[in-house]
Design a protein around this motif. Structure first.
Motif, short mmCIF file in Angstrom:
data_model
loop_
_atom_site.label_atom_id
_atom_site.label_comp_id
_atom_site.label_asym_id
_atom_site.label_seq_id
_atom_site.Cartn_x
_atom_site.Cartn_y
_atom_site.Cartn_z
N ALA A 120 0.84 -1.20 0.00
CA ALA A 120 0.00 0.00 0.00
C ALA A 120 0.87 1.25 0.00
CB ALA A 120 -0.94 -0.02 1.19
N GLY A 121 1.82 1.28 -0.89
CA GLY A 121 2.71 2.42 -1.02
C GLY A 121 3.47 2.34 -2.33
N TYR A 122 3.90 3.48 -2.84
CA TYR A 122 4.59 3.49 -4.13
C TYR A 122 5.37 4.79 -4.27
CZ TYR A 122 5.29 3.22 -9.21
OH TYR A 122 5.84 3.16 -10.47
N THR A 123 6.55 4.71 -4.90
CA THR A 123 7.33 5.90 -5.21
C THR A 123 7.48 6.01 -6.72
OG1 THR A 123 8.57 5.84 -3.12
CG2 THR A 123 9.55 7.07 -4.95
N ASP A 124 6.98 7.10 -7.27
CA ASP A 124 7.07 7.38 -8.71
C ASP A 124 8.36 8.14 -8.97
OD1 ASP A 124 6.27 7.40 -11.34
OD2 ASP A 124 4.96 9.15 -11.13
N THR A 125 9.08 7.77 -10.01
CA THR A 125 10.40 8.34 -10.28
C THR A 125 10.45 8.97 -11.68
OG1 THR A 125 11.24 6.24 -11.14
CG2 THR A 125 11.52 6.65 -8.79
N GLY A 126 11.56 9.67 -11.93
CA GLY A 126 11.78 10.26 -13.25
C GLY A 126 10.90 11.45 -13.55
N LEU A 127 10.48 12.19 -12.54
CA LEU A 127 9.57 13.32 -12.72
C LEU A 127 10.34 14.60 -12.97
CD1 LEU A 127 7.14 12.48 -9.76
CD2 LEU A 127 6.99 11.75 -12.16
N ALA A 128 9.65 15.60 -13.48
CA ALA A 128 10.26 16.91 -13.72
C ALA A 128 10.25 17.72 -12.43
CB ALA A 128 9.49 17.65 -14.81
N THR A 129 11.20 18.60 -12.28
CA THR A 129 11.28 19.43 -11.08
C THR A 129 10.16 20.46 -11.05
OG1 THR A 129 12.75 21.01 -12.16
CG2 THR A 129 13.78 19.20 -10.99
N GLY A 130 9.74 20.81 -9.84
CA GLY A 130 8.76 21.87 -9.65
C GLY A 130 7.49 21.68 -10.43
N THR A 131 7.01 20.46 -10.53
CA THR A 131 5.85 20.15 -11.36
C THR A 131 4.79 19.42 -10.54
OG1 THR A 131 7.28 19.95 -13.31
CG2 THR A 131 5.08 19.00 -13.48
N ALA A 132 3.52 19.77 -10.79
CA ALA A 132 2.41 19.13 -10.08
C ALA A 132 1.91 17.92 -10.86
CB ALA A 132 1.27 20.13 -9.88
N TYR A 133 1.72 16.81 -10.16
CA TYR A 133 1.20 15.58 -10.76
C TYR A 133 0.00 15.09 -9.96
CZ TYR A 133 5.71 15.39 -13.20
OH TYR A 133 6.80 15.68 -13.98
N ARG A 134 -1.01 14.57 -10.70
CA ARG A 134 -2.19 14.04 -10.04
C ARG A 134 -2.16 12.51 -10.06
NH1 ARG A 134 -7.05 17.52 -12.61
NH2 ARG A 134 -5.54 17.88 -14.26
N TYR A 135 -2.44 11.90 -8.89
CA TYR A 135 -2.36 10.44 -8.75
C TYR A 135 -3.68 9.88 -8.27
CZ TYR A 135 2.72 10.83 -9.13
OH TYR A 135 4.00 11.08 -9.59
N THR A 136 -3.99 8.68 -8.76
CA THR A 136 -5.06 7.85 -8.21
C THR A 136 -4.54 6.42 -8.10
OG1 THR A 136 -5.95 7.47 -10.44
CG2 THR A 136 -6.97 9.22 -9.14
N VAL A 137 -5.22 5.61 -7.30
CA VAL A 137 -4.81 4.22 -7.08
C VAL A 137 -6.05 3.34 -7.15
CG1 VAL A 137 -3.75 2.60 -5.47
CG2 VAL A 137 -2.89 4.95 -5.62
N ALA A 138 -5.90 2.15 -7.72
CA ALA A 138 -6.99 1.18 -7.76
C ALA A 138 -6.50 -0.16 -7.24
CB ALA A 138 -7.52 1.03 -9.18
N ALA A 139 -7.36 -0.85 -6.49
CA ALA A 139 -7.04 -2.18 -6.01
C ALA A 139 -7.34 -3.21 -7.09
CB ALA A 139 -7.84 -2.49 -4.75
N VAL A 140 -6.50 -4.25 -7.18
CA VAL A 140 -6.65 -5.31 -8.19
C VAL A 140 -6.90 -6.63 -7.47
CG1 VAL A 140 -5.56 -6.50 -10.12
CG2 VAL A 140 -5.10 -4.07 -9.73
N ASP A 141 -7.94 -7.38 -7.89
CA ASP A 141 -8.25 -8.64 -7.22
C ASP A 141 -7.38 -9.78 -7.77
OD1 ASP A 141 -9.38 -9.48 -9.64
OD2 ASP A 141 -11.42 -8.97 -9.01
N SER A 142 -7.59 -10.98 -7.26
CA SER A 142 -6.75 -12.13 -7.62
C SER A 142 -6.88 -12.53 -9.09
CB SER A 142 -7.07 -13.32 -6.72
OG SER A 142 -8.46 -13.66 -6.83
N SER A 143 -7.98 -12.09 -9.75
CA SER A 143 -8.15 -12.41 -11.17
C SER A 143 -7.51 -11.37 -12.08
CB SER A 143 -9.64 -12.51 -11.50
OG SER A 143 -10.27 -11.23 -11.41
N GLY A 144 -6.93 -10.32 -11.45
CA GLY A 144 -6.29 -9.28 -12.24
C GLY A 144 -7.20 -8.15 -12.65
N THR A 145 -8.40 -8.08 -12.07
CA THR A 145 -9.36 -7.05 -12.42
C THR A 145 -9.28 -5.89 -11.45
OG1 THR A 145 -10.84 -8.72 -13.32
CG2 THR A 145 -11.78 -6.55 -12.87
#
Length: 465
Positions: free
Chosen positions: A363-388
């Motif tokens: 339940a955590g993640y670090t996104d890399t390779g971003l531009a400096t001084g820039t705003a990014y919008r994030y969302t997260v979705a849970a995936v079940d055992s079938s990959g959905t």
């Protein structure tokens, strides 16, 4: 726009392939026609978008050129295209300036609401994700619908349009179009609050699109619209951040108290009156050019993202949306996120700006390779055992540290519309530094350098950004 002498006869009746007329959708006191489009096999619980054409246009015209059907197919939602006619208005415009057509429960406004009800019943649409957009007169009507029915619409997009209830007759409509009243934010906000049901506390999220060279609907309308809807949301008129987009577009974002965008203003340098489109096959491209469809940037794509229609991880699975998504830290090039674990989740998908950027079992993640001084919008979705993947979380914004100076050359008027400057007493001042820039008009030009977030200095002799 409805009242411009150069705009004449009504457009053709809707007949584009894939667009279907619906009858018997209600008492229809506004004498409108209803047309709809939905992807094959659309499941229940999906969003619904209402799209209002401009003057001399029709439902099929808007369907053909606006780009909205592409994103209905791509993201999975239903579309309704209301259509007026010359019987209602000589130029086939929605009557955005007539109280009998813009008041809740009356005229054209009620007809559009009845179309919403019909489509929700037909498609099983999610009533919490109903949105409305429009061009020109359709945009003026959109603003009024957002004010009159904030309990119906989760968001709106006003393209080359006017503030809600700016006009109440033909004469005041001309005034609003060419020289809108310079009311205070509170005065504009009161017009919305007085139109809405008593006790309303939840408001739609509003996108405002405006070309700086529009001579039909003066660009000052975008400023008044911003003042109106930021006041309704109870937030200030200074942008939380600005971004440079394609097509000479400057995006100014106004966040609510939780840091989520509530109002966004898209100012398109040099664009005349019309809807911004960007023909092409890329995900961020859409539409086709035509009369009042101008090749600059795909407004439908950016509006869909603002509303969250791109999914940002919204899937068909049964797992609920993760809660508690939080930005725990940023550097010049990274953003770290955490969220509450979801029972039954085998993994999680992380989305940046609607595009999947990673998968993680924790339940955590670090996104890399971003531009400096820039705003990014994030969302997260849970995936079940079938990959959905299940529903997406609420979005959060992470801004990387550091700052890359930017430079913009424009008129004093355009600088204020873009949020780089402000005006007082007819004079213009750079945002942050407060440097005097001269008269507030479209003739005086300066180069401004943004040296830190929200801080601009005059750089006419040379800019390092």
């Amino acid at each position: 726009m409805a009242l411009t002498a150069g705009l004449v006869a009504a457009g053709p009746q809707a007949s584009a392939a894939g667009l279907t007329q619906v009858t018997g959708f209600g008492t229809n006191p506004g004498n409108l026609s209803m047309y709809e489009y939905a992807p094959a096999g659309l499941s229940a619980g999906r969003p619904l978008v209402i799209a209002l054409h401009g003057c001399t246009q029709s439902a099929s015209d808007y369907y053909d050129h606006s780009g909205w059907p592409k994103f209905a197919d791509l993201y999975g939602f239903a579309l309704v295209f209301p259509q007026t006619s010359s019987a209602n208005n000589g130029n086939s415009c929605f009557n955005w300036f007539q109280p009998g057509d813009t008041t809740r429960g009356q005229g054209e406004a009620l007809s559009i609401k009845q179309m919403v009800d019909k489509a929700v019943a037909q498609y099983g649409s999610d009533t919490g994700r109903v949105y409305i957009t429009g061009l020109s007169a359709g945009a003026g009507m959109t603003a009024n619908m957002l004010a009159a029915y904030p309990d119906v619409f989760a968001g709106g997009s006003i393209d080359s349009g006017l503030p809600a209830y700016c006009a109440n007759d033909t004469a005041s409509a001309y005034t609003c179009m060419y020289s809108p009243p310079d009311r205070t934010p509170a005065q504009w906000g009161d017009l919305v609050r007085s139109a809405a049901p008593a006790g309303t506390t939840s408001w739609p999220r509003v996108a405002i699109w405006q070309g700086t060279s529009d001579t039909t609907v003066a660009p000052a309308n975008a400023t008044e619209l911003r003042d109106q809807w930021t006041n309704v949301w109870g937030i200030g008129q200074t942008p939380s951040r600005t971004e440079s987009l394609t097509g000479g577009t400057t995006l100014s974002v106004y966040d609510d108290g939780s840091g989520r965008p509530a109002v966004e203003v898209y100012s398109i340098s040099g664009m005349a009156h019309g809807l911004a489109v960007d023909p092409g096959s890329g995900t961020e491209q859409c539409g086709s050019t035509g009369t009042y469809y101008l090749d600059t940037i795909c407004s439908s794509y950016h509006t869909a993202r603002f509303w969250g229609l791109d999914g940002g991880g919204t899937g068909t699975g049964a797992l609920p949306a993760p809660t508690g998504l939080t930005v725990t830290g940023t550097t010049d090039t990274t953003a770290s996120l955490t969220w509450n674990a979801v029972d039954g989740a085998a993994s999680y998908q992380v989305f940046r700006g609607g595009t999947k950027v990673g998968t993680t079992a924790s339940a955590g993640y670090t996104d890399t390779g971003l531009a400096t001084g820039t705003a990014y919008r994030y969302t997260v979705a849970a995936v079940d055992s079938s990959g959905t993947a299940g529903a997406a979380s609420a979005a959060v914004t992470a801004t990387t540290t550091g700052f890359t100076p930017t430079c913009d050359t424009a008129s004093n008027y355009d600088h204020t519309v873009a949020g780089r400057a402000h005006q007082s007493g007819g004079y213009t001042y750079a945002q942050g530094s407060q440097q005097a820039m001269g008269l507030w008009n479209t003739f005086t030009t300066h180069t401004l350098e943004q040296t830190s977030p929200g801080y601009y200095v005059i750089a006419d002799s040379g800019c390092t950004g």
